[in-house]
Write a protein that holds these residues in place. Structure first.
Motif, PDB file in Angstrom:
ATOM      1  N   LEU A   1       0.819  -1.202   0.000  1.00  0.00           N
ATOM      2  CA  LEU A   1       0.000   0.000   0.000  1.00  0.00           C
ATOM      3  C   LEU A   1       0.860   1.261   0.000  1.00  0.00           C
ATOM      4  O   LEU A   1       0.504   2.265  -0.610  1.00  0.00           O
ATOM      5  N   GLU A   2       2.010   1.225   0.704  1.00  0.00           N
ATOM      6  CA  GLU A   2       2.843   2.418   0.819  1.00  0.00           C
ATOM      7  C   GLU A   2       3.558   2.748  -0.492  1.00  0.00           C
ATOM      8  O   GLU A   2       3.716   3.919  -0.837  1.00  0.00           O
TER       9      GLU A   2
ATOM     10  N   PRO B   1       2.808   1.642  -4.083  1.00  0.00           N
ATOM     11  CA  PRO B   1       1.943   0.889  -5.001  1.00  0.00           C
ATOM     12  C   PRO B   1       2.690   0.386  -6.239  1.00  0.00           C
ATOM     13  O   PRO B   1       3.558   1.070  -6.786  1.00  0.00           O
TER      14      PRO B   1
ATOM     15  N   ARG C   1      -6.260   1.415  -0.796  1.00  0.00           N
ATOM     16  CA  ARG C   1      -5.419   2.419  -0.167  1.00  0.00           C
ATOM     17  C   ARG C   1      -6.255   3.475   0.555  1.00  0.00           C
ATOM     18  O   ARG C   1      -5.910   3.917   1.660  1.00  0.00           O
TER      19      ARG C   1
ATOM     20  N   CYS D   1      -0.077   5.457   2.621  1.00  0.00           N
ATOM     21  CA  CYS D   1      -1.032   4.781   1.744  1.00  0.00           C
ATOM     22  C   CYS D   1      -0.734   5.019   0.257  1.00  0.00           C
ATOM     23  O   CYS D   1      -1.600   4.820  -0.601  1.00  0.00           O
TER      24      CYS D   1
END
Length: 319
Positions: free
Chosen positions: A226-227, A229, A266, A288
């Motif tokens: 998520l951090e 992508p 996210r 995110c």
């Protein structure tokens, strides 16, 4: 929303088939807890059962479907899909309730009763993932939704019993205010009130076929990155299929495209952090996968119709 003839909001819980106390509780608990917090009977629930229900199966203080049921909200709840279409009497009575201004909520398999009555024609309906195939085969005129719940013109469909809790607490916020809604959610140990447009968390292993594991792998890659992508091309490469095959899988099983699904993951994570931590908004955006504060704020508002800053302020005001 309250009947002019009464200051009490009347809730009728119709149980046309199989049910459990958990199913009933998801409907009754928010109203019962609200009454306790308010210190008065603002909401009154009554059970409604089919006329052919045996004496041994009848619930205390229940009334029959053929009785004169007067209510502001009719909730249809059932845990088993009906083997055949509902009776003409049920269809006529459901239509009558709606025409008289009653709000109708269908929980879990209860959505089949609404669809059979014709009230859902050409509308979107939230359907639990395990019932989607059966439902879509029977009702081609109803658009399937994988959201937690859908609300349209006094018709509410929820994807499951937990989603029903979210829906009713949201209803209490709308009709009675944020303070009561949050007090009810705290009493019921809900970690957060999930919005209607949040997607159901689908168990991907339900989908058969030799290529299905590729979808599972793709979603797991998204959830674990998520951090920072990954691109759709990178995900396709990691799961050893072409980008076009990956897009077909997402469209077929999730009714969306990979990039859109990834963005929603996210944003849901961002909302959870906003409401449950004191991490700065800019830092949440970075955690995110958003490159800047404005990028995060723009994407968040487009999806939730509120900015991250206003979302957090709203939450703090209710504390």
């Amino acid at each position: 929303m309250i009947n002019a003839a009464s200051s009490i909001y009347q809730v009728a819980i119709y149980l046309p088939g199989g049910y459990s106390w958990y199913a009933i509780g998801s409907l009754e608990a928010p109203f019962r807890v609200a009454n306790e917090i308010l210190g008065e009977e603002k909401f009154r629930c009554v059970y409604v059962i089919p006329d052919d229900c045996s004496e041994s199966a009848r619930l205390p203080h229940s009334i029959l479907w053929s009785d004169a049921v007067v209510c502001d909200l009719l909730a249809v709840v059932c845990e088993s899909v009906p083997s055949e279409t509902i009776s003409p009497l049920e269809k006529k009575k459901l239509q009558h309730f709606y025409q008289q201004g009653t709000t109708i909520l269908a929980s879990y398999a209860g959505v089949f009763w609404l669809a059979d009555s014709g009230l859902l024609n050409h509308q979107r309906a939230a359907v639990h993932w395990s019932l989607m195939d059966t439902f879509s085969e029977r009702y081609e005129s109803v658009e399937l939704s994988d959201h937690l719940y859908e609300r349209h013109n006094r018709l509410i469909t929820t994807a499951g019993f937990a989603a029903t809790l979210d829906c009713l607490v949201d209803f209490l916020e709308e009709t009675e205010g944020k303070e009561l809604a949050y007090a009810v959610s705290d009493q019921l140990c809900m970690d957060r009130i999930r919005p209607a447009q949040e997607r159901q968390r689908l168990p991907f292993k339900q989908f058969g076929g030799d290529i299905q594991p590729r979808l599972t792998m793709a979603v797991e890659l998204m959830e674990n990155n998520l951090e920072e992508p990954l691109s759709t091309d990178e995900i396709a490469e990691f799961v050893h299929i072409s980008r076009r095959q990956l897009e077909r899988l997402f469209k077929r099983y999730l009714d969306t495209m990979p990039a859109r699904y990834y963005l929603q993951l996210r944003l849901k994570r961002a909302r959870q952090l906003l409401l449950t931590t004191h991490t700065s908004i800019v830092q949440i955006g970075l955690l995110c996968g958003f490159s800047s504060g404005p990028h995060f704020s723009s994407a968040y508002k487009a999806y939730y119709h509120i900015t991250p800053r206003d979302e957090r302020s709203k939450m703090l005001q209710t504390k």
